[in-house]
Design an enzyme around this catalytic site. Structure first.
Site, short mmCIF file in Angstrom:
data_model
loop_
_atom_site.label_atom_id
_atom_site.label_comp_id
_atom_site.label_asym_id
_atom_site.label_seq_id
_atom_site.Cartn_x
_atom_site.Cartn_y
_atom_site.Cartn_z
N SER A 183 0.83 -1.21 0.00
CA SER A 183 0.00 0.00 0.00
C SER A 183 0.87 1.26 0.00
CB SER A 183 -0.91 -0.04 1.23
OG SER A 183 -1.54 1.19 1.45
N LYS A 187 1.91 3.91 -3.54
CA LYS A 187 1.68 5.36 -3.61
C LYS A 187 2.97 6.13 -3.87
CE LYS A 187 -0.76 4.90 0.16
NZ LYS A 187 -1.83 4.48 1.03
N1 URA Z 1 -0.45 3.53 5.43
C1 URA Z 1 -0.83 3.20 4.19
O1 URA Z 1 -0.77 4.03 3.28
N2 URA Z 1 -1.27 1.96 3.95
C2 URA Z 1 -1.35 1.02 4.91
O2 URA Z 1 -1.74 -0.07 4.63
C3 URA Z 1 -0.97 1.37 6.21
C4 URA Z 1 -0.51 2.64 6.44
#
Ligand code: URA
Ligand code: CA
Length: 433
Positions: A183, A187
């Site tokens: 995750s 990003k």
């Molecule tokens: N921050 C995130 O962006 N994703 C997660 O799964 C946990 C913390």
């Protein structure tokens, strides 16, 4: 392919193929796979885990689910930095001008988000006139010319992560190392930088409760980054108490200015130099971490870092006079001391609860529509391990309301004074390839 076969395979502890992972992510993003099947798969991953190759494949699939920012018109190696949550974490506002001042380009996309205080963007907007509405050409020009610019989030980045994260939130599957790693990394990778520095927090208020788990998360993220061709380094740091002394938007901006002047809190300064050294090495401006650290220390001592902050603020319309005169920042009406109820040593300062206290004062958002009060927050006069006498001020509450009894009660419940206590170790580990 059928989702049920993939769910059963993972449930039985087997490794998923690249094709299976891509198929699941693509079809969940385009609504072909329902939430109940994705929920079952996430729970299977929660219990059975994923190896680093699977986690990297999942990350790539999530990156490819949406737009990817192209920073190739910016000269040099672009390094991004991310912290896995934290309370009173002012590091970005310090690191960006500090690292830029030694020549590594900082092209930062930042968010508002929910939390104890505003995000980096909110904090920057505590500076009169500062704005983040740059076109992408202006953004690229600013970084090429000044080595630093910050804009708000643009484009449709990682829609797969948005949907999966929301689903994890309501299915008890947030706390899985491969899911957190993919995750976060998806990003950062979609945001277009060449290299990534991650600050993984450990402690009661953080996702990772133990150093062992934080190390595993860090190693997984380094592995994912390197597998997709982004140099990645990790610092594991303590979050058992708030970082630095200030929690609140204008208060943290003031603390950031003090730190860039070399007069900041010891822990915040140390973390900034540790993270900053990794950024400078990855940005190709030093060979070793020691050499990078010397460059950064010199930039603070010479005033170069503070000058870079002024240049950055001015370029984005902000009043750089706040740097020499922080009283130009918003000030709260009331300053209320929290007295120690006994003599001894501070043994506990629950970071997350102190963050919530600051949010109750108006420093953060509980929901997206909430307005932030830039002036309010908390300044710690004592930290864990410090001596305190009965009646002495542990912290100062900066408030725009006179009655803060709710905040005082919450703080008293979450700060402990004992006969003995020692300062927690701040930097617990660093992880590189
Ligand atoms: N921050 C995130 O962006 N994703 C997660 O799964 C946990 C913390
Ligand atoms: Ca702080």
């Amino acid at each position: 392919m059928r989702a049920v076969d993939i769910i059963e395979k993972k449930r039985n502890g087997l490794e998923l193929t690249d094709e299976e992972i891509k198929w699941i992510i693509d079809n969940y993003t385009n609504d072909s796979i329902p939430d109940y099947q994705m929920s079952a798969l996430l729970m299977a991953i929660y219990f059975q885990g994923m190896n680093k190759h699977e986690a990297a494949t999942m990350t790539k699939a999530m990156v490819e689910s949406g737009d990817q920012i192209d920073l190739s018109d910016i000269e040099g190696i672009k390094v991004d930095k991310h912290s896995t949550g934290g309370v009173g974490d002012t590091t970005t506002i310090i690191l960006a001008p500090l690292v830029a001042s030694v020549g590594a380009p900082i092209a930062k996309m930042s968010g508002r988000g929910l939390g104890h205080t505003g995000g980096t963007l909110d904090k920057l907007e505590a500076i009169p006139g500062f704005h983040i509405e740059l076109t992408s050409d202006e953004f690229i020009d600013a970084v090429n010319k000044h080595k630093i610019a910050v804009i708000g989030q643009t484009g449709n980045l990682t829609p797969a992560d948005k949907r999966i994260y929301a689903l994890r939130d309501v299915t008890g599957t947030v706390n899985s190392i491969p899911l957190i790693a993919s995750s976060i990394m998806s990003k950062k990778i979609a945001a277009g930088s060449d290299a990534i520095v991650l600050d993984v927090k450990v402690g009661s208020g953080a996702f990772m409760k133990t150093v062992e788990d934080a190390n595993r998360l860090g190693q997984t993220m380094v592995e994912i980054g390197e597998k997709v061709g982004r140099r990645t380094m990790v610092v594991v740091s303590d979050m058992s108490q708030p970082l630095g002394r200030a929690i609140g938007n204008a208060l943290e901006v003031k603390e950031a200015i003090e730190t860039l002047r070399g007069e900041g809190p010891e822990d915040l300064t140390e973390l900034v130099l540790t993270l900053g050294s990794q950024m400078v090495v990855l940005g190709g401006k030093a060979e070793t971490l020691d050499e990078a650290r010397s460059l950064l220390e010199e930039a603070i001592q010479s005033g170069k870092a503070l000058d870079k902050l002024k240049e950055f603020l001015t370029t984005q319309g902000g009043d750089a006079n706040v740097v020499d005169d922080p009283s130009l920042l918003a000030q709260a009406k009331y300053q209320i001391e929290l007295p120690a109820q006994r003599s001894g040593k501070i043994s506990e300062m629950q970071a997350e609860k102190i963050g919530i206290a600051s949010m109750l004062l108006g420093a953060g958002r509980a929901s997206k529509e909430d307005e932030i009060d830039m002036a309010v927050g908390i300044v710690l006069n004592k930290k864990i391990g410090d001596d305190v006498k009965e009646g002495e001020s542990i912290l100062t509450i900066h408030s725009n309301r006179e009655d803060v009894s709710d905040v005082v009660e919450l703080l008293q419940e979450n700060i402990t004074i004992a006969d003995e206590a020692s300062e927690p170790k701040l930097i617990l580990n660093t992880i590189t390839k």
